[in-house]
Scaffold this motif. Sequence first.
Motif, PDB file in Angstrom:
ATOM      1  N   VAL A 165      34.271  25.458 -26.796  1.00 56.12           N
ATOM      2  CA  VAL A 165      33.906  24.178 -27.401  1.00 56.12           C
ATOM      3  C   VAL A 165      33.846  23.094 -26.329  1.00 56.12           C
ATOM      4  O   VAL A 165      32.908  22.290 -26.287  1.00 56.12           O
ATOM      5  CB  VAL A 165      34.902  23.804 -28.515  1.00 56.12           C
ATOM      6  N   PHE A 166      34.840  23.057 -25.444  1.00 49.43           N
ATOM      7  CA  PHE A 166      34.842  22.055 -24.375  1.00 49.43           C
ATOM      8  C   PHE A 166      33.639  22.242 -23.454  1.00 49.43           C
ATOM      9  O   PHE A 166      32.984  21.271 -23.071  1.00 49.43           O
ATOM     10  CB  PHE A 166      36.134  22.130 -23.569  1.00 49.43           C
ATOM     11  N   ASN A 167      33.345  23.478 -23.086  1.00 54.53           N
ATOM     12  CA  ASN A 167      32.198  23.737 -22.208  1.00 54.53           C
ATOM     13  C   ASN A 167      30.908  23.223 -22.841  1.00 54.53           C
ATOM     14  O   ASN A 167      30.040  22.664 -22.161  1.00 54.53           O
ATOM     15  CB  ASN A 167      32.071  25.230 -21.928  1.00 54.53           C
ATOM     16  N   GLU A 429      43.033  13.239 -25.457  1.00 56.40           N
ATOM     17  CA  GLU A 429      42.457  12.211 -26.312  1.00 56.40           C
ATOM     18  C   GLU A 429      41.216  12.713 -27.050  1.00 56.40           C
ATOM     19  O   GLU A 429      40.766  12.079 -28.012  1.00 56.40           O
ATOM     20  CB  GLU A 429      42.102  10.967 -25.499  1.00 56.40           C
ATOM     21  N   VAL A 430      40.663  13.827 -26.608  1.00 56.12           N
ATOM     22  CA  VAL A 430      39.465  14.396 -27.226  1.00 56.12           C
ATOM     23  C   VAL A 430      39.812  15.598 -28.093  1.00 56.12           C
ATOM     24  O   VAL A 430      39.380  15.695 -29.246  1.00 56.12           O
ATOM     25  CB  VAL A 430      38.440  14.800 -26.148  1.00 56.12           C
ATOM     26  N   ALA A 577      41.522  10.655 -34.077  1.00 53.59           N
ATOM     27  CA  ALA A 577      41.167   9.332 -33.559  1.00 53.59           C
ATOM     28  C   ALA A 577      39.866   9.384 -32.766  1.00 53.59           C
ATOM     29  O   ALA A 577      39.063   8.441 -32.808  1.00 53.59           O
ATOM     30  CB  ALA A 577      42.303   8.796 -32.688  1.00 53.59           C
ATOM     31  N   PHE A 578      39.641  10.481 -32.042  1.00 49.19           N
ATOM     32  CA  PHE A 578      38.397  10.628 -31.288  1.00 49.19           C
ATOM     33  C   PHE A 578      37.211  10.751 -32.238  1.00 49.19           C
ATOM     34  O   PHE A 578      36.173  10.093 -32.041  1.00 49.19           O
ATOM     35  CB  PHE A 578      38.482  11.854 -30.380  1.00 49.19           C
ATOM     36  N   LEU A 579      37.337  11.573 -33.280  1.00 45.47           N
ATOM     37  CA  LEU A 579      36.253  11.707 -34.249  1.00 45.47           C
ATOM     38  C   LEU A 579      35.967  10.374 -34.929  1.00 45.47           C
ATOM     39  O   LEU A 579      34.806  10.040 -35.199  1.00 45.47           O
ATOM     40  CB  LEU A 579      36.601  12.768 -35.293  1.00 45.47           C
ATOM     41  N   GLY A 596      26.157  10.101 -27.995  1.00 42.70           N
ATOM     42  CA  GLY A 596      25.677  11.480 -27.966  1.00 42.70           C
ATOM     43  C   GLY A 596      26.612  12.470 -28.614  1.00 42.70           C
ATOM     44  O   GLY A 596      26.176  13.517 -29.120  1.00 42.70           O
ATOM     45  N   PHE A 597      27.913  12.171 -28.632  1.00 47.74           N
ATOM     46  CA  PHE A 597      28.872  13.106 -29.204  1.00 47.74           C
ATOM     47  C   PHE A 597      28.684  13.274 -30.711  1.00 47.74           C
ATOM     48  O   PHE A 597      29.029  14.318 -31.261  1.00 47.74           O
ATOM     49  CB  PHE A 597      30.303  12.661 -28.908  1.00 47.74           C
TER      50      PHE A 597
END
Length: 621
Positions: A165-167, A429-430, A577-579, A596-597
């Motif tokens: 997922v991170f990649n 944080e992500v 919190a990131f979402l 973009g996220f």
Amino acid sequence: MAGLTGWFGAAAESNVLGRMAAELWRGEGAGGAQSEHLTTGGVAAVSGHALADVARRGARIAAIHGRPRWDDPAFEVLAERDGWAASLIAAYEAHGPDFLTKLGGWFAVAVYDGDSGQGLVAIDRAGIATLAYGRARDGGFVFGSTTDAVRSYPAMPATVSGQAVFNFLFTYTVPSPTTIYDEQRKVLPGQVILWSKDGMRPEFYWTMPYTEARSGNARQLIPALLEQLGDGFRRSAAGVDADEAGAFLSGGLDSSTVAGLMARHYGDARTFTIGFNEPDFDESGYAQMAATHFNTRQHVYIPTPDDVLALVPQIAEIYDEPYGNTSAVPAYCCARMAREQGVSVMFAGDGGDEIFGGNERYAHMQTIEQYGAIPAFLRAGLLEPLLNLPGMASLPLVAKAQSLARRYAIPMPDRIFSYGFLADAPLHEVLTDHIAGGVNAGEPLEILREVYNRPQHADILQRMMHMDLKSALADNDLRKVNRMCALAGVEVRYPFLDDKVMAFAASVPSSVLLPGSNLRKFYKDAMRGFLPDAILTKTKHGFGLPFAQWIKGHRGLQELVRSYLSDAGKRGYFEPAFLARVQAAASDSVFSDLDGFAWDIAVLELWLQRHADRKTDEKNG
């Protein structure tokens, strides 16, 4: 879209091949499957618009998919007489894995020798074809043109991890050689995976033939460029009649060149362009200049946010891994428009930037390198202490020098990717603590460093282009155009990625390709008189989509993104919190690094629902 699939070294039932082959069929135009099965292995190939062939001789089996070409006349005769897969077996018997050095064009191949228990899989030099592979629980080596085909092998596990997922978030694609599944890897461009009972070994049978020792100047090389491109187009157009051909036309250098080459080759050409109602994104005027210049029959389509809403489910379905490049939408709209006009083969200009030094960051990195040309003792002992004096940052020239110093201190190629949100944001944080603890945040950069450093005799520009051939082209743009054309039911061909054109590009010295920061100067000089002057002097653009603008202003898109972000929050990957910040940014009229996220996470969630969740339910059921 079609391809090949199979396994080596395991005693799976022959009916498994049918299930695996079914996972290669995406979009329109997929034909039937051919297959061969041995006691300890099997291969299948599915035809689409391209060739697909399977053969068996004794304990040896082979499969091929693509548009291959033999550089060896003897094997070319064999291919014409006995079929392409039979010629593969003969070439393997004569040369072993080295036969790949004689194979050109684009392709995915698999060869297995049941007597020796050895085999190989490989893809072409540019990475137009794709192959994923992995080791199953029964010890078999399983491979396929899609991760779905590999996953459908009964003993093949499929785990979507936080690392995958991170990649994906790092580049909005899943960078090769990784896949969205922990148990699978992807074959890199120009790579072969050699398999035996002792294990698997990746090797590169080809890399761009860069060398710092190249000689020649622009005056000597310019006349050869258009000739090379013309020959490359003719090879790419083999077997395609004028009434079935079309070309993508964005109005940029490369698509305009392809349109001109097509018009010159056929004497008549049809071109297809995407326009936008948003002036900052609309390039259709330049495309019309090229169409008028070459007298092509021009067709234009203007996508809307409603096109995005209609296409999102289809895009998620056709990709075997999550794919976040929003320009997939205009690429599909363009290919669909061509199909509606009776076109079955589209020519695309992808690859020109990556082989002729056309990406803007190349010039930017060259500027930063100029700072490094100042002797180190002067930088450290005099210049940098002065730059860091209190109040100096308020002076524009000093601020620019400080920025150059900071960026130059970051080694290549990390420097290129030091501007993104994930380059600075703390991982916790992500991602949730549970997920972040198992993630190597440096893995995407480790992958890029390997590609950047692989050429043994290359300068900084050549290394950047080599890296982009993998990351920007094979992992991104080719996946976009290939899959969207498959969805629309057309074949796509890439004249710039012709083997001989790529070899010629590698022979041009970097000082000629990019003198200082003068982007594409060599190419533009060579195209004067062929392309319209306005296209030679325009700024770079492409088929970009104004998605950030649309998502902020279109209620349907906002609701779609909000829905999938909510679903993503239930998986435990992302910090709530990131979402929340991503959702707020998508609704805010002010643009930010988080915009973009919203799309990437929504696409990821939809893909997981359509592929990972569904396939898990099918296996468990």
